[in-house]
Design an enzyme around this catalytic site. Structure first.
Site, PDB file in Angstrom:
ATOM      1  CG  HIS A 204      21.328  90.423  16.242  1.00 34.68           C
ATOM      2  ND1 HIS A 204      21.197  91.778  16.374  1.00 34.68           N
ATOM      3  CD2 HIS A 204      22.148  90.020  17.235  1.00 34.68           C
ATOM      4  CE1 HIS A 204      21.915  92.179  17.399  1.00 34.68           C
ATOM      5  NE2 HIS A 204      22.494  91.138  17.946  1.00 34.68           N
TER       6      HIS A 204
HETATM    7  C1  UD1 Z   1      26.891  87.989  18.221  1.00 38.96           C
HETATM    8  C2  UD1 Z   1      26.871  88.258  19.730  1.00 38.96           C
HETATM    9  C3  UD1 Z   1      25.785  89.269  20.053  1.00 38.96           C
HETATM   10  C4  UD1 Z   1      25.941  90.523  19.228  1.00 38.96           C
HETATM   11  C5  UD1 Z   1      25.942  90.124  17.749  1.00 38.96           C
HETATM   12  C6  UD1 Z   1      26.067  91.350  16.865  1.00 38.96           C
HETATM   13  C7  UD1 Z   1      27.563  86.322  21.087  1.00 38.96           C
HETATM   14  C8  UD1 Z   1      27.112  85.279  22.011  1.00 38.96           C
HETATM   15  N1  UD1 Z   1      26.604  87.051  20.489  1.00 38.96           N
HETATM   16  O1  UD1 Z   1      25.667  87.345  17.905  1.00 38.96           O
HETATM   17  O2  UD1 Z   1      25.866  89.626  21.419  1.00 38.96           O
HETATM   18  O3  UD1 Z   1      24.876  91.417  19.482  1.00 38.96           O
HETATM   19  O4  UD1 Z   1      27.030  89.220  17.526  1.00 38.96           O
HETATM   20  O5  UD1 Z   1      25.937  91.042  15.532  1.00 38.96           O
HETATM   21  O6  UD1 Z   1      28.741  86.503  20.898  1.00 38.96           O
HETATM   22  N2  UD1 Z   1      26.894  84.481  10.662  1.00 38.96           N
HETATM   23  C9  UD1 Z   1      27.236  84.588   9.349  1.00 38.96           C
HETATM   24  N3  UD1 Z   1      28.227  85.480   9.016  1.00 38.96           N
HETATM   25  C10 UD1 Z   1      28.852  86.255   9.935  1.00 38.96           C
HETATM   26  C11 UD1 Z   1      28.493  86.128  11.274  1.00 38.96           C
HETATM   27  C12 UD1 Z   1      27.516  85.242  11.632  1.00 38.96           C
HETATM   28  O7  UD1 Z   1      26.676  83.927   8.483  1.00 38.96           O
HETATM   29  O8  UD1 Z   1      29.716  87.066   9.558  1.00 38.96           O
HETATM   30  C13 UD1 Z   1      25.806  83.534  11.052  1.00 38.96           C
HETATM   31  C14 UD1 Z   1      26.276  82.139  11.258  1.00 38.96           C
HETATM   32  O9  UD1 Z   1      25.280  81.281  10.813  1.00 38.96           O
HETATM   33  C15 UD1 Z   1      26.407  82.031  12.756  1.00 38.96           C
HETATM   34  C16 UD1 Z   1      25.284  82.924  13.230  1.00 38.96           C
HETATM   35  O10 UD1 Z   1      25.237  83.971  12.264  1.00 38.96           O
HETATM   36  O11 UD1 Z   1      26.296  80.735  13.223  1.00 38.96           O
HETATM   37  C17 UD1 Z   1      25.471  83.486  14.607  1.00 38.96           C
HETATM   38  O12 UD1 Z   1      26.715  84.189  14.693  1.00 38.96           O
HETATM   39  P1  UD1 Z   1      27.441  84.375  16.116  1.00 38.96           P
HETATM   40  O13 UD1 Z   1      28.664  85.173  15.943  1.00 38.96           O
HETATM   41  O14 UD1 Z   1      27.594  83.052  16.778  1.00 38.96           O
HETATM   42  O15 UD1 Z   1      26.376  85.181  16.963  1.00 38.96           O
HETATM   43  P2  UD1 Z   1      25.524  86.486  16.571  1.00 38.96           P
HETATM   44  O16 UD1 Z   1      24.110  86.091  16.457  1.00 38.96           O
HETATM   45  O17 UD1 Z   1      26.132  87.219  15.436  1.00 38.96           O
END
Ligand code: UD1
Length: 349
Positions: A204
């Site tokens: 991820h």
């Molecule tokens: C975040 C953390 C990362 C951690 C990871 C664990 C930061 C910078 N990164 O990354 O260190 O290892 O969480 O999972 O904070 N999305 C969904 N549903 C959700 C959550 C996310 O659809 O419940 C999708 C969205 O398109 C979103 C993307 O995932 O834009 C990224 O989510 P985000 O929370 O920004 O970062 P992670 O990649 O989850």
């Protein structure tokens, strides 16, 4: 003491599960959820299965570019911290929720405690590294999971408030051990797997998920493995994969993200774990499963030094070769403490 735990992303829920339980024996604790993760499988499921107390505040900040997401959290957390009175604010790990919580509290002169302080991979291109460094420099209690983490802080001139407590994720893994065997049997039956015959994979990190080239390398590596591959897919990765035109062989099973207990139950009898997650590298070590890390560097250097983790990046040839590596010798010691990190944290106030 009156304490606030600030969480938002999946790995923080795992950590707060065990810390919150220990804190509430001695203190009053409130949980503030930023809403960074919001899918059931990324958030609520963890509250349910790990018996985490429901958040006292849910800020609903959601996804977005780093600045916008962190900014929304900062504003919303500040409002709560202004309204309530806390003796300290506790932040966890290295996500944007960690940084927003630490910054909001520090600006209001509320002492910040950082659980999982001092980790470094010295790669400032990773958002997590920026979040870690800044959160540590804003903290007055720095709870380190390893001795290496303490040294990293000392090297940056942080010497006050630094304490080696061990890793809270090790605490949790010990606590759930009795549940894992039965769950493992059920999962293997449902997925038609036998122990030591499959690989468990997660991907991820932005550096991998956001790069078609990296994901093609990983997919090629997984496609070439001669064993079933179980790949629970983070929503970020699933969204990106749609644009990459990748074909998966039949033995690669893409599925919805798993909860913590299923992940640990499946992990414990995997032949190999392949991941770019920080937490899972460490859990592989604790479950005594050889790990192949789909990154060039790691903050969990002890797992590499012990021979239980290899850093391979995303070239398929390197991935296949690393999976074929013989099983390493049992490690001589566990660098992640005694399994009482959360209790030590609770007693530090
Ligand atoms: C975040 C953390 C990362 C951690 C990871 C664990 C930061 C910078 N990164 O990354 O260190 O290892 O969480 O999972 O904070 N999305 C969904 N549903 C959700 C959550 C996310 O659809 O419940 C999708 C969205 O398109 C979103 C993307 O995932 O834009 C990224 O989510 P985000 O929370 O920004 O970062 P992670 O990649 O989850």
């Amino acid at each position: 003491m009156r304490l606030a735990s600030i969480v938002g992303a999946r790995p923080q829920l795992v950590k707060v599960a065990v810390v919150s339980r220990a804190l509430r024996q001695l203190h009053e604790e409130l949980i503030i959820h930023t809403g960074q993760h919001y899918d059931y499988s990324m958030s609520e499921q963890f509250f349910d299965e790990l018996n985490i107390p429901a958040p006292d505040y849910h800020l609903g900040c959601g996804s977005g570019p780093h600045g916008a997401q962190t900014g929304r959290m900062l504003e919303a957390i500040e409002e709560v911290l202004t309204r309530e009175r806390f003796d300290a604010v506790i932040v966890y790990g290295d996500t944007n929720s960690t940084l927003a919580g630490a910054l909001a509290a520090a600006k209001l002169h509320i002492p910040v405690a950082h659980v999982e302080a001092g980790l470094r991979n010295f790669d400032q291109s990773m958002p997590e590294e920026i979040n870690r460094v800044l959160s540590d420099h804003l903290s007055s209690h720095l709870f380190c999971p390893t001795e290496t983490a303490c040294r990293n802080l000392n090297n940056e001139g942080i010497t006050h408030g630094v304490e080696f407590v061990g890793d809270v994720m090790y605490d949790l893994l010990l606590q759930v051990q009795p549940e894992l065997a039965g769950r493992n049997e059920r999962l293997l039956r449902a997925l038609r797997l036998s122990p030591q015959s499959y690989a468990l994979v997660t991907v991820h990190r932005a550096v991998n998920a956001d790069s078609a080239e990296a994901m093609r390398g990983i997919a090629e590596g997984l496609n070439r493995l001669e064993m079933p591959v179980i790949f629970p897919v983070h929503p970020r990765t699933r969204a990106r994969l749609e644009g990459y035109d990748i074909t998966w062989e039949k033995h690669v099973h893409l599925m919805e993200p798993l909860g913590y207990l299923d992940m640990m139950a499946l992990g414990r009898t995997a032949y190999r774990i392949l991941t770019d997650s920080g937490g899972l590298q460490k859990e592989a070590f604790l479950l005594r499963v050889p790990c192949v890390t789909l990154r060039e560097e790691t903050e969990w250097v002890e797992t590499v030094e012990a021979g239980w983790n290899v850093l391979v990046g995303t070239r398929w040839q390197d991935i296949v070769k690393a999976v074929d590596r013989p099983r390493p010798e049992p490690p001589e010691h566990n660098p992640f403490g005694e399994g009482d990190a959360a209790v030590r944290i609770a007693h530090s106030w």
